[in-house]
Design a protein around this motif. Structure first.
Motif, PDB file in Angstrom:
ATOM      1  N   ALA A   1      49.059  13.042  13.874  1.00 58.01           N
ATOM      2  CA  ALA A   1      49.815  14.160  14.445  1.00 58.01           C
ATOM      3  C   ALA A   1      49.990  15.287  13.434  1.00 58.01           C
ATOM      4  O   ALA A   1      49.983  16.452  13.801  1.00 58.01           O
TER       5      ALA A   1
ATOM      6  N   THR B   1      45.979  17.305  17.109  1.00 57.88           N
ATOM      7  CA  THR B   1      45.831  16.347  16.007  1.00 57.88           C
ATOM      8  C   THR B   1      45.071  16.985  14.854  1.00 57.88           C
ATOM      9  O   THR B   1      44.275  17.899  15.037  1.00 57.88           O
TER      10      THR B   1
ATOM     11  N   SER C   1      50.618  18.235  21.372  1.00 56.90           N
ATOM     12  CA  SER C   1      50.297  18.290  19.936  1.00 56.90           C
ATOM     13  C   SER C   1      48.795  18.383  19.723  1.00 56.90           C
ATOM     14  O   SER C   1      48.008  17.863  20.503  1.00 56.90           O
TER      15      SER C   1
ATOM     16  N   THR D   1      52.383  20.592  11.130  1.00 54.21           N
ATOM     17  CA  THR D   1      51.991  20.101  12.442  1.00 54.21           C
ATOM     18  C   THR D   1      51.686  21.275  13.361  1.00 54.21           C
ATOM     19  O   THR D   1      52.298  22.339  13.247  1.00 54.21           O
TER      20      THR D   1
ATOM     21  N   SER E   1      50.903  22.433  17.521  1.00 54.03           N
ATOM     22  CA  SER E   1      51.000  22.079  18.928  1.00 54.03           C
ATOM     23  C   SER E   1      50.516  23.264  19.759  1.00 54.03           C
ATOM     24  O   SER E   1      50.481  24.398  19.281  1.00 54.03           O
TER      25      SER E   1
END
Length: 174
Positions: A114, A108, A106, A91, A93
């Motif tokens: 996410a 995408t 975040s 992930t 961010s």
């Protein structure tokens, strides 16, 4: 093939004799079938293993593209980008303002989810060294914390594939 027929013996009443068909395979037929199944298994198994290795390569390529995307986004947006690598997900961010020491929005992935990249196999990722979040600074460096005090080389080890190395001072991904 057996059909019903009538047999008449001299001096006896006519009787009907029927014959039932035998069902099943002979030993020879069974051996031939087993040989054919063995030949098919030998020819199909390498293709199946090739498909599994393609899936593993896709996970490595996804992680590699996530690292490159994080580094390029940090430089182009002039903001801190944080990358978390877990067993099955990566992930990203980004900080909403600059300067910042933490990421609070975040990013995408390509699918709109996410997680930037996911894998079905948790055994693919073996380790991130040093462990923890990768912090991509606005100047492209990779650091051990959000404040950007210490640049650090990072290695993401994957089972069955070559490791991904990120150079701390330059952010170059190998």
């Amino acid at each position: 093939m057996c059909a019903s027929f009538t047999e008449a013996l001299p001096g006896s009443p006519a009787r009907a004799r029927t014959c039932t068909a035998q069902r099943g395979f002979t030993l020879t037929e069974l051996i031939v079938i087993m040989i054919l199944v063995g030949i098919l298994a030998v020819s199909v198994m390498p293709k199946l293993q090739g498909a599994v290795s393609l899936r593993d390569d896709a996970w490595r390529d996804g992680v590699l593209s996530a690292v490159r995307y994080a580094q390029k986004t940090a430089v182009s947006h002039r903001r801190l980008v944080c990358m978390s690598v877990a067993d099955t997900t990566v992930t990203l961010s980004i900080a909403q303002a600059n300067p910042a020491s933490s990421c609070n929005a975040s990013l995408t992935g390509p699918t709109g989810a996410a997680a930037f990249v996911t894998s079905d196999n948790p055994a693919m990722l073996t380790s991130v060294s040093p462990a923890g979040v990768l912090y991509f600074q606005p100047d492209g460096r990779v650091t051990t914390d959000g404040a950007g005090a210490t640049a650090s080389n990072r290695t993401i080890s994957l089972s069955g594939a070559s490791a991904i190395v990120v150079r701390g001072e330059t952010g170059h991904v190998e």
